[in-house]
Design a protein around this motif. Structure first.
Motif, PDB file in Angstrom:
ATOM      1  N   LEU A 112       0.865  -1.173   0.000  1.00 43.90           N
ATOM      2  CA  LEU A 112       0.000   0.000   0.000  1.00 43.90           C
ATOM      3  C   LEU A 112       0.886   1.202   0.000  1.00 43.90           C
ATOM      4  O   LEU A 112       1.869   1.250   0.712  1.00 43.90           O
ATOM      5  CB  LEU A 112      -0.742   0.032   1.326  1.00 43.90           C
ATOM      6  CG  LEU A 112      -2.172  -0.426   1.344  1.00 43.90           C
ATOM      7  CD1 LEU A 112      -2.721  -0.177   2.724  1.00 43.90           C
ATOM      8  CD2 LEU A 112      -2.969   0.334   0.304  1.00 43.90           C
ATOM      9  N   SER A 113       0.524   2.188  -0.787  1.00 42.24           N
ATOM     10  CA  SER A 113       1.432   3.307  -0.834  1.00 42.24           C
ATOM     11  C   SER A 113       0.718   4.623  -1.024  1.00 42.24           C
ATOM     12  O   SER A 113       0.196   4.910  -2.091  1.00 42.24           O
ATOM     13  CB  SER A 113       2.410   3.055  -1.971  1.00 42.24           C
ATOM     14  OG  SER A 113       3.140   4.196  -2.217  1.00 42.24           O
ATOM     15  N   GLY A 114       0.686   5.380   0.044  1.00 45.26           N
ATOM     16  CA  GLY A 114       0.253   6.772  -0.023  1.00 45.26           C
ATOM     17  C   GLY A 114      -1.164   7.003  -0.497  1.00 45.26           C
ATOM     18  O   GLY A 114      -1.906   6.104  -0.824  1.00 45.26           O
ATOM     19  N   GLU A 115      -1.490   8.266  -0.508  1.00 41.89           N
ATOM     20  CA  GLU A 115      -2.836   8.679  -0.863  1.00 41.89           C
ATOM     21  C   GLU A 115      -2.733   9.975  -1.637  1.00 41.89           C
ATOM     22  O   GLU A 115      -2.030  10.892  -1.246  1.00 41.89           O
ATOM     23  CB  GLU A 115      -3.623   8.911   0.424  1.00 41.89           C
ATOM     24  CG  GLU A 115      -4.984   9.471   0.205  1.00 41.89           C
ATOM     25  CD  GLU A 115      -5.536  10.112   1.478  1.00 41.89           C
ATOM     26  OE1 GLU A 115      -6.457  10.917   1.362  1.00 41.89           O
ATOM     27  OE2 GLU A 115      -5.024   9.820   2.570  1.00 41.89           O
ATOM     28  N   VAL A 116      -3.400  10.031  -2.784  1.00 42.17           N
ATOM     29  CA  VAL A 116      -3.435  11.264  -3.555  1.00 42.17           C
ATOM     30  C   VAL A 116      -4.885  11.561  -3.897  1.00 42.17           C
ATOM     31  O   VAL A 116      -5.545  10.768  -4.563  1.00 42.17           O
ATOM     32  CB  VAL A 116      -2.625  11.135  -4.872  1.00 42.17           C
ATOM     33  CG1 VAL A 116      -2.508  12.485  -5.555  1.00 42.17           C
ATOM     34  CG2 VAL A 116      -1.267  10.530  -4.625  1.00 42.17           C
ATOM     35  N   GLU A 117      -5.382  12.677  -3.416  1.00 41.49           N
ATOM     36  CA  GLU A 117      -6.756  13.118  -3.701  1.00 41.49           C
ATOM     37  C   GLU A 117      -7.798  12.007  -3.520  1.00 41.49           C
ATOM     38  O   GLU A 117      -8.575  11.710  -4.431  1.00 41.49           O
ATOM     39  CB  GLU A 117      -6.832  13.672  -5.128  1.00 41.49           C
ATOM     40  CG  GLU A 117      -6.098  15.006  -5.256  1.00 41.49           C
ATOM     41  CD  GLU A 117      -5.778  15.354  -6.697  1.00 41.49           C
ATOM     42  OE1 GLU A 117      -6.126  14.561  -7.588  1.00 41.49           O
ATOM     43  OE2 GLU A 117      -5.168  16.409  -6.911  1.00 41.49           O
ATOM     44  N   GLY A 118      -7.779  11.380  -2.351  1.00 41.60           N
ATOM     45  CA  GLY A 118      -8.814  10.396  -2.051  1.00 41.60           C
ATOM     46  C   GLY A 118      -8.562   9.020  -2.639  1.00 41.60           C
ATOM     47  O   GLY A 118      -9.305   8.091  -2.386  1.00 41.60           O
ATOM     48  N   PHE A 119      -7.509   8.915  -3.410  1.00 38.79           N
ATOM     49  CA  PHE A 119      -7.178   7.613  -3.969  1.00 38.79           C
ATOM     50  C   PHE A 119      -5.952   7.052  -3.269  1.00 38.79           C
ATOM     51  O   PHE A 119      -5.021   7.786  -2.958  1.00 38.79           O
ATOM     52  CB  PHE A 119      -6.883   7.712  -5.475  1.00 38.79           C
ATOM     53  CG  PHE A 119      -8.124   7.853  -6.304  1.00 38.79           C
ATOM     54  CD1 PHE A 119      -8.720   6.743  -6.879  1.00 38.79           C
ATOM     55  CD2 PHE A 119      -8.701   9.101  -6.497  1.00 38.79           C
ATOM     56  CE1 PHE A 119      -9.878   6.873  -7.630  1.00 38.79           C
ATOM     57  CE2 PHE A 119      -9.865   9.239  -7.249  1.00 38.79           C
ATOM     58  CZ  PHE A 119     -10.455   8.128  -7.823  1.00 38.79           C
ATOM     59  N   GLY A 120      -5.962   5.747  -3.051  1.00 37.79           N
ATOM     60  CA  GLY A 120      -4.789   5.083  -2.518  1.00 37.79           C
ATOM     61  C   GLY A 120      -4.143   4.299  -3.629  1.00 37.79           C
ATOM     62  O   GLY A 120      -4.775   4.019  -4.645  1.00 37.79           O
TER      63      GLY A 120
END
Ligand code: BTN
Length: 235
Positions: A112-120
């Motif tokens: 799992l890696s990070g989150e950008v604008e509500g998406f993982g």
């Protein structure tokens, strides 16, 4: 969709992690050689020649992230299915290793890696030992390749395409119904069922695979559910 071919990289999973912001959903990164391939439980993934080392980036809604564990199992099932269509007598060792003749030919590392604008982001890293003829001494008791077992050469490009096609074909059902839709098939090829196994060093018997893909074990009359960890089969 984007396809990135690299002659050499430290690890395709690390590459995707570092570049994920610029990479679109469903990018596939392939490397001919990995200098520091990573395995599950902080282990190393030994780099065999003429294999498949690739990572797929999936950008999914954070709401769906609880599906990551079953997603890895699903990926293993898809690869096992494609190999079986090729006539390979492969089996799945929980959670997502693929074995042939009692030795490992494929491993999957999902991160799992990070989150950008509500998406993982989920990075699914797949290593398959395909056409290697020499298996290094350090792993040759536990690992093998398709070529070493079958004396056949496999077309790696075709194998990747077939895996991706099968993945794409089945993914909607996986999203809709989850792992339970694939559970019967998973169970029919799962090597752990009914066997005495060691889970993080503790001895138990594997009785079932649950609806979410968890390992259901029995220890001294008690039922224990396991969702991750080191599992060894005692033959
Ligand atoms: C395991 O069985 O422990 C998982 C092995 C996963 C290996 C693959 S190879 C491509 C991708 N990049 C990595 O560094 N690891 C995965």
């Amino acid at each position: 969709k984007e396809f990135i071919y690299l002659d050499e990289v430290d690890s395709t999973n690390t590459y995707v992690k570092q570049n994920q912001q610029h990479l679109p959903n469903a990018t596939l990164v392939y490397a001919e050689r990995q200098a520091q391939g990573r395995g599950r439980l902080s282990r190393r993934w030994v780099d065999l020649e003429k294999g498949i080392k690739m990572s797929i980036l999936l950008k999914i809604l954070l709401l769906d992230l609880e599906k990551i564990v079953p997603l890895t199992l699903f990926t293993g099932l898809v690869i096992n299915r494609v190999l079986r269509e090729y006539g390979v007598n492969s089996f799945i060792k929980w959670s997502n290793d693929i074995y042939l003749n009692g030795k490992k030919i494929c491993g999957i590392l999902s991160e799992l890696s990070g989150e950008v604008e509500g998406f993982g982001s989920i990075i699914i890293g797949v290593g398959i030992n395909v056409n290697a003829e020499n298996i290094p001494n350090e792993i040759k008791d536990i690992a093998t390749s398709l070529k070493a077992e079958t004396s056949q050469n496999f077309d790696r490009t075709r194998l990747i395409i077939d895996i991706l096609k099968e993945f794409e074909k089945e993914f909607p059902s996986f999203e809709k119904y989850g792992f339970s839709h694939f559970r019967d098939e998973y169970k029919s090829f799962c090597m752990n069922l009914g066997k005495e196994i060691l889970v993080n060093g503790e001895r138990m018997v594997c009785r079932d695979i649950g609806q979410k893909g968890e390992l259901v074990c029995e220890k001294e009359g008690q039922i224990i559910e396991i969702s991750s960890g080191e599992v060894t089969i005692r033959f």
